[in-house]
Design a protein around this motif. Structure first.
Motif, short mmCIF file in Angstrom:
data_model
loop_
_atom_site.label_atom_id
_atom_site.label_comp_id
_atom_site.label_asym_id
_atom_site.label_seq_id
_atom_site.Cartn_x
_atom_site.Cartn_y
_atom_site.Cartn_z
N CYS A 34 -1.59 -8.78 -3.75
CA CYS A 34 -0.57 -8.45 -4.75
C CYS A 34 -0.58 -6.96 -5.01
N SER A 35 0.51 -6.49 -5.59
CA SER A 35 0.66 -5.08 -5.93
C SER A 35 1.27 -4.97 -7.31
N THR A 36 1.01 -3.85 -7.97
CA THR A 36 1.61 -3.60 -9.27
C THR A 36 3.06 -3.16 -9.15
N GLY A 37 3.56 -3.03 -7.94
CA GLY A 37 4.95 -2.65 -7.74
C GLY A 37 5.25 -2.10 -6.36
N PRO A 38 4.52 -1.04 -5.93
CA PRO A 38 4.81 -0.48 -4.61
C PRO A 38 4.54 -1.48 -3.49
N ARG A 39 5.27 -1.32 -2.40
CA ARG A 39 5.14 -2.22 -1.26
C ARG A 39 4.17 -1.65 -0.23
N MET A 40 2.94 -1.57 -0.64
CA MET A 40 1.88 -1.15 0.28
C MET A 40 1.57 -2.28 1.26
N THR A 41 1.10 -1.91 2.44
CA THR A 41 0.64 -2.88 3.42
C THR A 41 -0.88 -2.84 3.44
N VAL A 42 -1.52 -3.99 3.25
CA VAL A 42 -2.97 -4.04 3.11
C VAL A 42 -3.55 -5.11 4.03
N ARG A 43 -4.58 -4.76 4.77
CA ARG A 43 -5.33 -5.70 5.59
C ARG A 43 -6.79 -5.67 5.16
N PHE A 44 -7.43 -6.86 5.16
CA PHE A 44 -8.83 -6.95 4.74
C PHE A 44 -9.48 -8.10 5.49
N PHE A 45 -10.54 -7.78 6.24
CA PHE A 45 -11.25 -8.77 7.04
C PHE A 45 -12.74 -8.65 6.80
N GLY A 46 -13.44 -9.78 6.84
CA GLY A 46 -14.88 -9.80 6.71
C GLY A 46 -15.53 -10.45 7.92
N ALA A 55 3.44 -3.32 -18.72
CA ALA A 55 3.78 -2.79 -17.40
C ALA A 55 4.83 -3.68 -16.75
N ALA A 56 5.53 -3.13 -15.78
CA ALA A 56 6.52 -3.92 -15.06
C ALA A 56 5.83 -4.95 -14.17
N ALA A 57 6.56 -5.96 -13.77
CA ALA A 57 6.00 -6.99 -12.89
C ALA A 57 5.74 -6.42 -11.51
N GLY A 58 4.81 -7.03 -10.79
CA GLY A 58 4.49 -6.59 -9.44
C GLY A 58 5.06 -7.55 -8.41
N TYR A 59 4.40 -7.65 -7.28
CA TYR A 59 4.86 -8.58 -6.26
C TYR A 59 3.67 -9.11 -5.50
N THR A 60 3.88 -10.19 -4.76
CA THR A 60 2.85 -10.82 -3.93
C THR A 60 3.28 -10.78 -2.47
N GLY A 61 2.38 -10.41 -1.59
CA GLY A 61 2.63 -10.42 -0.16
C GLY A 61 1.81 -11.50 0.51
N PRO A 81 -1.56 9.53 -8.75
CA PRO A 81 -0.74 9.38 -9.97
C PRO A 81 0.75 9.58 -9.68
N THR A 82 1.55 8.73 -10.30
CA THR A 82 3.01 8.82 -10.23
C THR A 82 3.58 8.61 -11.63
N PRO A 83 4.85 8.96 -11.86
CA PRO A 83 5.42 8.75 -13.20
C PRO A 83 5.44 7.27 -13.58
N ARG A 84 5.02 6.97 -14.79
CA ARG A 84 5.10 5.61 -15.31
C ARG A 84 6.54 5.33 -15.77
N TRP A 85 6.87 4.06 -15.96
CA TRP A 85 8.23 3.71 -16.38
C TRP A 85 8.59 4.38 -17.70
N THR A 86 7.60 4.67 -18.52
CA THR A 86 7.87 5.34 -19.80
C THR A 86 8.40 6.76 -19.57
N ALA A 87 7.93 7.41 -18.50
CA ALA A 87 8.43 8.75 -18.19
C ALA A 87 9.89 8.70 -17.73
N PHE A 88 10.22 7.70 -16.92
CA PHE A 88 11.61 7.54 -16.49
C PHE A 88 12.53 7.24 -17.67
N ASP A 89 12.06 6.39 -18.59
CA ASP A 89 12.88 6.07 -19.77
C ASP A 89 13.07 7.30 -20.66
N ALA A 90 12.00 8.08 -20.82
CA ALA A 90 12.10 9.27 -21.67
C ALA A 90 13.13 10.24 -21.11
#
Length: 227
Positions: free
Chosen positions: A39-51, A11-17, A190-199
């Protein structure tokens, strides 16, 4: 043993927020030190989590997770303070906003981990909020959100899922004498994986074993509970 990893399995690299107080090197490294990161697998989602110990659904209704979260609890990466009484279960405020250029949100999960008396590790996944008015089945599992991906064109539509989610969840299996950690996981439709874009780009046909869709996701740092 000799192992072979094919390119399509990667899989492609993700990112850390990092939730920093300002956009400076010092503030960002302070956030790293606090472990207030996700962290995310790629998309720039905004996430909050409190306990904490006193979150209610009314706190989710205000739709101000940061304001309420810091006021009544601790953020991702932190340790829960001592419980006000020994029997009360912790509550968690979790919120997510989709990447405007990616898929809608399928669900938010909270994963709990703990050690038993024999030192064995355990994890349990809880679906805490989801889209499209689905209902868990008799086995307690949530049905899939659906799939709008057109693999041939490497496209999808946001006609399913939600653009944002927020809720409060309380651990139904809490043991006040047991160490535990909790983290949130946000899953896209579900969204297209990088393999679908390459194909599509290179005009090649992938073999049946190659996955062509994926559900991107984000993970938060844990919140730790110590008796």
């Amino acid at each position: 043993p000799n192992l072979t990893t094919h390119g399509w399995q990667m899989a492609a690299a993700g990112y850390t927020g990092a939730w920093a107080t300002e956009n400076t090197r010092e503030a960002i490294f302070d956030a790293f030190k606090r472990r207030e990161v996700y962290c995310s697998t790629g998309p720039r989602m905004t996430v909050r989590f409190f306990g904490g110990w006193d979150f209610t659904q009314d706190d989710a209704e205000t739709r101000r997770p940061a304001h309420t979260g810091y006021q009544k609890g601790v953020p991702m990466g932190a340790d829960l303070p001592k419980a006000p009484d020994g029997e009360k279960a912790p509550s968690f405020l979790v919120a997510a906003l989709k990447d405007p250029y990616s898929g809608n949100l399928d669900r938010i999960q909270i994963i709990k981990g703990w050690l038993d008396d024999d030192g064995d590790t355990h994890e349990k996944v809880y679906d805490v909020i989801w889209s499209d008015d689905r209902e868990p089945g008799a086995d307690g599992k949530l049905p899939p959100v659906g799939n709008t991906v057109n693999v041939e064109d490497a496209t999808f539509t946001n006609t399913i899922g939600e653009s944002e989610m927020i809720t409060v969840w309380e651990d139904p299996d809490f043991d006040p004498d047991q160490r535990a950690f909790y983290y949130a996981r946000v899953i896209e439709i579900p969204t297209p994986r990088w393999t679908a874009f390459d194909a599509k780009r290179f005009g090649v046909e992938m073999s049946d074993e190659v996955p062509m869709t994926t559900q991107e996701r984000a993970y938060t740092s844990p919140i730790w509970y110590t008796p």
